[in-house]
Structure formats: C-alpha cells, structure tokens
Design an enzyme around this catalytic site. Structure first.
Site, PDB file in Angstrom:
ATOM      1  N   LYS A   1       0.615  11.659   3.368  1.00  0.00           N
ATOM      2  CA  LYS A   1       0.678  10.574   2.449  1.00  0.00           C
ATOM      3  C   LYS A   1       0.168  10.888   1.089  1.00  0.00           C
ATOM      4  CE  LYS A   1      -0.019   7.136   5.993  1.00  0.00           C
ATOM      5  NZ  LYS A   1      -0.201   5.641   6.404  1.00  0.00           N
TER       6      LYS A   1
ATOM      7  N   ASN B   1       0.548  13.408   8.315  1.00  0.00           N
ATOM      8  CA  ASN B   1       1.201  12.884   7.351  1.00  0.00           C
ATOM      9  C   ASN B   1       0.166  12.782   6.274  1.00  0.00           C
ATOM     10  OD1 ASN B   1       2.599  11.340   5.439  1.00  0.00           O
ATOM     11  ND2 ASN B   1       2.826   9.689   6.730  1.00  0.00           N
TER      12      ASN B   1
ATOM     13  N   GLY C   1      -2.946   2.685   9.878  1.00  0.00           N
ATOM     14  CA  GLY C   1      -4.192   2.687   8.872  1.00  0.00           C
ATOM     15  C   GLY C   1      -5.081   1.511   9.089  1.00  0.00           C
TER      16      GLY C   1
HETATM   17  C1  PEP Z   1       0.956   7.152   9.560  1.00  0.00           C
HETATM   18  O1  PEP Z   1       0.838   6.739   8.430  1.00  0.00           O
HETATM   19  O2  PEP Z   1       2.186   7.577  10.036  1.00  0.00           O
HETATM   20  C2  PEP Z   1      -0.181   6.680  10.554  1.00  0.00           C
HETATM   21  C3  PEP Z   1       0.166   6.736  11.869  1.00  0.00           C
HETATM   22  O3  PEP Z   1      -1.565   6.512   9.908  1.00  0.00           O
HETATM   23  P1  PEP Z   1      -2.568   5.930  10.490  1.00  0.00           P
HETATM   24  O4  PEP Z   1      -3.052   7.229  11.604  1.00  0.00           O
HETATM   25  O5  PEP Z   1      -3.661   6.325   9.210  1.00  0.00           O
HETATM   26  O6  PEP Z   1      -2.580   4.836  11.265  1.00  0.00           O
END
Ligand code: PEP
Length: 250
Positions: free
Chosen positions: A11, A9, A172
């Site tokens: 984002k 993802n 995150g």
């Molecule tokens: C996400 O946003 O789906 C996610 C798991 O982010 P991260 O891997 O940065 O924790």
C-alpha cells in the site's frame, strides 16, 4: 494441484530505502520457499525493489495502473511504465480503489484486459462490504464483480489471472472471515469461473483470501479446500510477519 500464491500489498507505506531493506530481508529469508511469492510496493519504490528481487524467486507487483496506455492522465501510471520496470503482476480492483477512489467494475475490467494484453499477470480483487454481507448479498456481489472483472478475458489469458477474495470489512480491521465463510465464497467464485469457462479453468484458478491474514490464522485459512493463498496487507510490512505466512506449509 494449485500452487499456493502469497502476495504482499505494501500500500502507501515505505520510502524507497525502507522498501529496499524489507525486500532484501525477504529475498534472503524466502529463497527456499516452495510457494509463489510476490511483493507490491508503491509506485515510487517499484524500481528500487525490482533491482533487489530481480533474478530471485520473488515476483514484482504493482498495486494499480491506468485504464489507458498513455496520454493526459495526471497522476496515473501506465502499463507500459510498469512493464519497463520489470513488473510481473498488477493488483486490480482492490477495495480501496473501488470504494475510496470510485473505480467501477467497468474500469477494473478495462485494466484487467489491458494488463493481460501486455503480458502482465493480474490479481483481481473482489469482495463485499459489511452492509452487503449483513443484507445476505455477499455471494451476489462477489459473483457480479468476478463476472464483470473477467468480461472479454479468454480462457488462455485466464491462466495469468488470480482472484483475491477480500471481504471489505476484514481489510485492515483485525477481523477475519472464518475459514468456512471464506471457503464458501471461494467455492462460489470457483463456480463462477466454471460457468464462464470450464471445469479445468475452475479447477486451476488460484483464489487468494485477503483480510487481516496473520501468521497465526494463515494455516487454518489456507488449509481450506478452496483457499489457495493470501493477499496480505498489514502483515506484509514486516519480514517477521510476512515470512511465516509465505512459508506456510500446506
Ligand atoms: C489488503 O489490503 O489487501 C489486505 C488484505 O489488508 P490487511 O491484510 O491489512 O487486512
């Protein structure tokens, strides 16, 4: 035997040029991958990334979509637009959509059904907030989000659904659920699928874990019985981090 599914993802990161560069690296490095792999760029990069991953083993994802097909919905993106760009799957109910942008279970369920109706695969995200975990409500929250998210979805359509368990406090933040904690919730989730559908549906359901997945914790997480892959955020933005996760050898 469930097939490992690794999704990235991206984002709200990367310009189209940066997204294309990353997609090209992934295409060349992951061409031999035995796992199912997907990248979900931002809406503005879907077309360009779609051209790079077309006819490769990397699937094209979107991070969200509107609850309706078209109309006066400023700033929204329709399932029809995603389909026209060759999108294979859409991430729905991500915690940032739920908790920053106020998406309810009802909205998520409407989107899930609309995506399936148009033949898109769905990654349905569920997960508890820190205060819910601390109050001992993690299982109940995930159970409810799973049930509500899947309301009205037929067993035939369920084959196009992946569930991603993403504890909100682990996204995150660098904090990861322990493999055992994650597996416990995945097991509960699989039980919900069994109660709603059948033993077979539960056995076949791919349940990804998401929350600070990195190359150095991927092996242990995905080695757990009920963890069938990962939804990766931060580590999906660099080929040197995403490739080892996507090439994880179970
Ligand atoms: C996400 O946003 O789906 C996610 C798991 O982010 P991260 O891997 O940065 O924790």
């Amino acid at each position: 035997m469930r097939r490992t599914f690794i999704a990235g993802n991206w984002k709200m990161h990367k310009t189209p040029a940066e997204a294309v560069a990353l997609a090209k690296e992934l295409v060349s490095e992951l061409s031999g991958s035995s796992h199912k792999v997907l990248v979900a760029p931002s809406f503005t990069c879907i077309q360009a990334v779609g051209e790079v991953v077309k006819d490769t083993n990397i699937l094209l994802g979107a991070q969200n979509m509107a609850t309706v097909e078209e109309g006066a919905h400023t700033g929204e993106t329709s399932v029809l637009m995603l389909k026209a760009l060759g999108v294979d799957a859409v991430i729905l109910g991500h915690s940032e959509r739920r908790h920053v942008y106020g998406e309810t279970d009802e909205m998520v369920n409407t989107k899930v059904k609309l995506a399936l109706q148009h033949g898109l695969e769905v990654i349905l995200c569920v997960g508890e907030k820190l205060e819910e975990r601390e109050a001992g409500q993690a299982e109940a929250v995930v159970e409810l989000q799973t049930k509500e998210g899947l309301k009205g979805v037929s067993e035939a359509d369920l084959a196009k659904v992946t569930i991603a368990y993403e504890p909100v406090w682990a996204i995150g933040t660098g904090k990861t659920a322990t493999p055992q904690d994650a597996d416990d919730i995945h097991k509960v989730t699989r039980g919900v699928v069994k109660s709603l559908y059948s033993d077979k549906a539960a056995e076949e359901m791919i349940i990804q874990y998401g929350g600070s997945v990195k190359p150095d914790n991927a092996t242990e997480l995905m080695g757990m019985e009920n963890i069938d892959g990962a939804l990766v955020g931060g580590a999906a933005l660099k080929a040197e981090l995403f490739v080892p996760i996507a090439q994880y050898d179970k």
